[in-house]
Write a protein that holds these residues in place. Structure first.
Motif, PDB file in Angstrom:
ATOM      1  N   CYS A  76      -4.361   1.724  -6.930  1.00 52.42           N
ATOM      2  CA  CYS A  76      -3.139   1.659  -6.125  1.00 52.42           C
ATOM      3  C   CYS A  76      -2.655   3.042  -5.686  1.00 52.42           C
ATOM      4  O   CYS A  76      -1.460   3.306  -5.636  1.00 52.42           O
ATOM      5  N   ASN A  97      -5.380   1.496  -2.893  1.00 49.28           N
ATOM      6  CA  ASN A  97      -4.816   0.640  -1.858  1.00 49.28           C
ATOM      7  C   ASN A  97      -5.301   1.123  -0.486  1.00 49.28           C
ATOM      8  O   ASN A  97      -6.275   1.869  -0.409  1.00 49.28           O
ATOM      9  N   TRP A 117       5.918  -2.110   1.820  1.00 50.51           N
ATOM     10  CA  TRP A 117       4.855  -1.176   2.151  1.00 50.51           C
ATOM     11  C   TRP A 117       5.075  -0.558   3.522  1.00 50.51           C
ATOM     12  O   TRP A 117       5.283  -1.246   4.511  1.00 50.51           O
ATOM     13  N   CYS A 134      -3.560  -3.054  -3.669  1.00 46.12           N
ATOM     14  CA  CYS A 134      -2.598  -3.654  -2.745  1.00 46.12           C
ATOM     15  C   CYS A 134      -2.971  -3.413  -1.292  1.00 46.12           C
ATOM     16  O   CYS A 134      -3.381  -2.315  -0.911  1.00 46.12           O
ATOM     17  N   ARG A 135      -2.808  -4.481  -0.503  1.00 46.94           N
ATOM     18  CA  ARG A 135      -3.012  -4.471   0.952  1.00 46.94           C
ATOM     19  C   ARG A 135      -4.483  -4.409   1.356  1.00 46.94           C
ATOM     20  O   ARG A 135      -4.803  -4.369   2.536  1.00 46.94           O
TER      21      ARG A 135
END
Length: 279
Positions: free
Chosen positions: A194, A222, A233, A261-262
């Motif tokens: 992350c 990420n 975000w 994430c993402r």
């Protein structure tokens, strides 16, 4: 938190697909889940909270069985189920997993006491290993690895959130974190998650001399976006391609590579294709 697919608000299941010798690792999405949180926010009893947390592992195991039974992947090694153990800051829902600001008001024993119910549930549910991830401070990392000794048959990886090319989120050197990890035989890997993908290579380079030969690197950044409390975000103006960077990480010794994430399933598929075709 390596989340490519989340099916409930409280994280009953996610699919983390790191690459370790081209295998898959489904991960129970218990990153932000906690017994205390379920009791406090859902009004559950302690027993109900334990069962809900453990259900994430069962869902991941069902996904493994589906994968094994689809007939599309003959000869592939059986995926392992990793139980996500997120930092105390994830429970606070204030973004402090990216700063570790809470460590000053909590002792190591208090951190161990808070993490213990989650770890106990995941181990009891039968995870193959624990993913201790997005850890922002050495104090919390030490609390977790000491807690791991209470479960002597369990193995884990330890992954840190990082703020720049040298330091974890609370400002301590990543090389110190790697040295800490090297003292614990129950760990199979240490690394970062992350964070911005462009930070991974210099972070591994900075700590390379301090990594125990018994530990692999685990990396799952990420997409290079920034988490802004209250806004979510913040989209990055420049897009970074994980697939283009992943061969460098593997050359540095990363055996577990994925996305946090993402990062989308398409991104992970591209990483896998890149590594499958690289030497």
């Amino acid at each position: 938190m390596c989340s490519l697919c989340r099916v409930t608000r409280y994280g009953a299941l996610k699919f983390c697909i790191p690459i370790h010798k081209l295998s898959k690792r489904p991960t129970a999405a218990t990153y932000q889940a906690s017994v205390e949180g379920f009791i406090q926010h859902l009004g559950l009893t302690s027993e109900q909270a334990n069962q809900l947390l453990m259900s994430g592992v069962q869902l991941a195991k069902e996904a493994v069985q589906d994968f094994k039974g689809d007939g599309v992947h003959p000869g592939r090694r059986e995926p392992l189920v990793a139980g996500s153990v997120g930092p105390y800051g994830a429970f606070l829902h204030d973004g402090s997993e990216y700063s570790g600001s809470y460590e000053e008001r909590m002792s190591k024993e208090e951190l161990k006491a808070w993490h213990r119910p989650q770890v106990r549930c995941l181990v009891s549910a039968g995870v193959d290993l624990l993913a201790m991830e997005t850890i922002p401070s050495l104090k919390e990392a030490e609390a977790l690895v000491e807690l791991l000794r209470e479960f002597p048959s369990s193995r884990a990886w330890l992954s840190f959130s990082c703020k720049d090319t040298q330091c974890i989120s609370n400002g301590r050197r990543f090389s110190e974190a790697v040295q800490l990890a090297g003292r614990w035989k129950q760990l199979v890997a240490v690394g970062v998650n992350c964070c911005d993908p462009v930070l991974v290579e210099p972070l591994l380079e900075s700590a390379g001399p301090h990594r125990s030969p018994d530990l692999s690197w685990v990396v799952y950044p990420n997409r290079g976006e920034e988490w802004v409390q209250g806004a979510g975000w913040k989209t990055s103006e420049s897009k970074v391609c994980l697939a283009d960077l992943s061969p460098k990480w593997r050359r540095q010794g990363a055996a577990w590579i994925g996305g946090c994430c993402r990062v989308s399933p398409a991104d992970i598929a591209a990483v896998r294709q890149q590594l499958h075709g690289s030497t």
